[in-house]
Design an enzyme around this catalytic site. Structure first.
Site, PDB file in Angstrom:
ATOM      1  N   THR A 167     -83.628 -12.142  21.168  1.00  0.00           N
ATOM      2  CA  THR A 167     -84.735 -11.704  22.043  1.00  0.00           C
ATOM      3  C   THR A 167     -85.634 -10.748  21.257  1.00  0.00           C
ATOM      4  O   THR A 167     -85.170 -10.088  20.335  1.00  0.00           O
ATOM      5  CB  THR A 167     -84.118 -10.980  23.264  1.00  0.00           C
ATOM      6  OG1 THR A 167     -83.551 -11.970  24.094  1.00  0.00           O
ATOM      7  CG2 THR A 167     -85.117 -10.164  24.051  1.00  0.00           C
ATOM      8  N   ARG A 193     -82.080 -19.041  36.069  1.00  0.00           N
ATOM      9  CA  ARG A 193     -81.560 -17.693  35.776  1.00  0.00           C
ATOM     10  C   ARG A 193     -82.667 -16.844  35.143  1.00  0.00           C
ATOM     11  O   ARG A 193     -83.330 -17.264  34.211  1.00  0.00           O
ATOM     12  CB  ARG A 193     -80.377 -17.815  34.823  1.00  0.00           C
ATOM     13  CG  ARG A 193     -79.750 -16.472  34.401  1.00  0.00           C
ATOM     14  CD  ARG A 193     -80.287 -15.986  33.088  1.00  0.00           C
ATOM     15  NE  ARG A 193     -79.517 -14.850  32.548  1.00  0.00           N
ATOM     16  CZ  ARG A 193     -79.923 -14.118  31.524  1.00  0.00           C
ATOM     17  NH1 ARG A 193     -81.056 -14.368  30.919  1.00  0.00           N
ATOM     18  NH2 ARG A 193     -79.195 -13.119  31.095  1.00  0.00           N
ATOM     19  N   VAL A 194     -82.863 -15.664  35.671  1.00  0.00           N
ATOM     20  CA  VAL A 194     -83.809 -14.724  35.067  1.00  0.00           C
ATOM     21  C   VAL A 194     -83.009 -13.515  34.609  1.00  0.00           C
ATOM     22  O   VAL A 194     -82.134 -13.035  35.333  1.00  0.00           O
ATOM     23  CB  VAL A 194     -84.905 -14.315  36.081  1.00  0.00           C
ATOM     24  CG1 VAL A 194     -85.767 -13.199  35.521  1.00  0.00           C
ATOM     25  CG2 VAL A 194     -85.773 -15.530  36.420  1.00  0.00           C
ATOM     26  N   THR A 215     -82.256  -5.283  24.766  1.00  0.00           N
ATOM     27  CA  THR A 215     -81.787  -6.620  24.425  1.00  0.00           C
ATOM     28  C   THR A 215     -80.276  -6.662  24.555  1.00  0.00           C
ATOM     29  O   THR A 215     -79.622  -5.629  24.444  1.00  0.00           O
ATOM     30  CB  THR A 215     -82.227  -7.027  23.007  1.00  0.00           C
ATOM     31  OG1 THR A 215     -81.538  -8.230  22.626  1.00  0.00           O
ATOM     32  CG2 THR A 215     -81.914  -5.961  21.963  1.00  0.00           C
ATOM     33  N   GLY A 218     -78.204  -9.735  29.568  1.00  0.00           N
ATOM     34  CA  GLY A 218     -79.140  -9.285  30.597  1.00  0.00           C
ATOM     35  C   GLY A 218     -78.472  -8.824  31.878  1.00  0.00           C
ATOM     36  O   GLY A 218     -78.914  -7.865  32.514  1.00  0.00           O
TER      37      GLY A 218
HETATM   38  N1  ASP Z   1     -81.480  -9.764  27.388  1.00  0.00           N
HETATM   39  C1  ASP Z   1     -81.767 -11.157  27.245  1.00  0.00           C
HETATM   40  C2  ASP Z   1     -81.351 -11.877  28.511  1.00  0.00           C
HETATM   41  O1  ASP Z   1     -80.244 -11.683  28.955  1.00  0.00           O
HETATM   42  C3  ASP Z   1     -81.097 -11.799  26.078  1.00  0.00           C
HETATM   43  C4  ASP Z   1     -81.184 -11.037  24.787  1.00  0.00           C
HETATM   44  O2  ASP Z   1     -81.544  -9.875  24.744  1.00  0.00           O
HETATM   45  O3  ASP Z   1     -80.904 -11.639  23.754  1.00  0.00           O
HETATM   46  O4  ASP Z   1     -82.112 -12.653  29.007  1.00  0.00           O
END
Ligand code: ASP
Length: 290
Positions: A167, A193-194, A215, A218
């Protein structure tokens, strides 16, 4: 004082698909691009520029090269926050730069968050339809999906299937603070999914005291309301202490942050996190010993 810090995801670089030098170059270029935007623009322009640069780099999990959901599609999440204003998109398909659509939600609507088809139709007023799926991600999807189908298919176990999340996010300071985050989310996520990235105060926040982009997993970041909680711990402790405190209640998490005085921090409880800082024109970035 002018500073831009970016991240390219938390996780484990020993499992990364490419040479670490390539990720390092990507985050360094993005921090520089964001910083260069401050010459003619503001902190908002800087985070949009930095995040767009990472969205256009197929190594990272955002824009081109975003990871695929269980149905083999990219559904992107992105958010930007600046001077109390928020724009976000969730489960957005077929846009090249989700963060730019998020900016338009903030600047051109009375809303803060558009999702799915509605976000796509809104984006199409400005941008062309775009397929962000790369051959490399399609191949990885086939591998991960067959591994997933052979194993324990309860969703809670799925976390083991990915290692370096990728991310992207940016925080900029030029007297004002801005933050932005963009992601494809997590591999093989359920359709719809969000994650934390487009949720104000979870993966992204820019308030009076600090701005942050997080990051990691999530769901953990949402449960701890990570970014706003770090913000609210200030100024009773330092930015570094606030990050450390919140990391104890959010497993598999990393973040970049700048406070109102221009102090910059990054912290993570994963094995690694890709980051780069451009501070007064000088670029510094992460080192990894594997
Ligand atoms: N935080 C992001 C999510 O869960 C994924 C990530 O940070 O790599 O959508």
């Amino acid at each position: 004082m002018k500073k831009v810090i970016v991240h390219g995801g938390a996780g484990d670089f020993s499992k990364a698909d490419h040479d670490i030098a390539e990720y390092k170059e990507g985050v360094e270029n993005a921090a520089q691009a964001g910083y260069d935007a401050l010459a003619t623009g503001n902190a908002l322009d800087a985070v949009i520029q930095a995040v767009s640069s990472l969205e256009d780099n197929p190594l990272f999990n955002a824009g081109t090269g975003a990871v695929l959901n269980i149905e083999g599609e990219v559904e992107a999440d992105a958010m930007v926050m600046f001077k109390g204003h928020v724009g976000a998109v969730g489960a957005l398909r077929n846009m090249k730069n989700p963060v730019q659509v998020a900016r338009l939600v903030m600047e051109r609507t009375d809303h803060v968050f558009l999702v799915g088809e509605g976000a796509y139709s809104f984006g199409r007023h400005w941008f062309d339809h775009y397929d962000p799926v790369t051959n490399e991600r399609r191949k990885k999807f086939e591998e991960l999906r067959s591994q997933f189908l052979k194993g324990d298919t309860r969703w809670k176990k799925n976390v083991n299937l990915y290692a370096q999340h990728g991310t992207v996010g940016a925080v900029a300071f030029d007297g004002d603070l801005a933050a932005a985050t963009s992601t494809g989310g997590i591999w093989l996520k359920l359709k719809g999914r969000v994650g934390d990235s487009p949720l104000a105060g979870c993966g992204t926040y820019a308030g009076e005291k600090a701005a942050l982009s997080a990051t990691g997993i999530g769901e953990n970041i949402i449960r701890s309301v990570f970014s706003k909680s770090v913000h609210d711990l200030l100024p009773t402790c330092s930015l570094k202490e606030a990050l450390q405190t919140m990391l104890t209640s959010s497993p598999e998490t990393g973040a970049i942050a700048i406070d109102f005085h221009g102090n910059v921090e990054y912290a993570f409880n994963t094995n690694n996190m890709a980051w780069a800082l451009c501070d007064q024109g000088t670029v510094l970035s992460f080192e990894v010993d594997i």
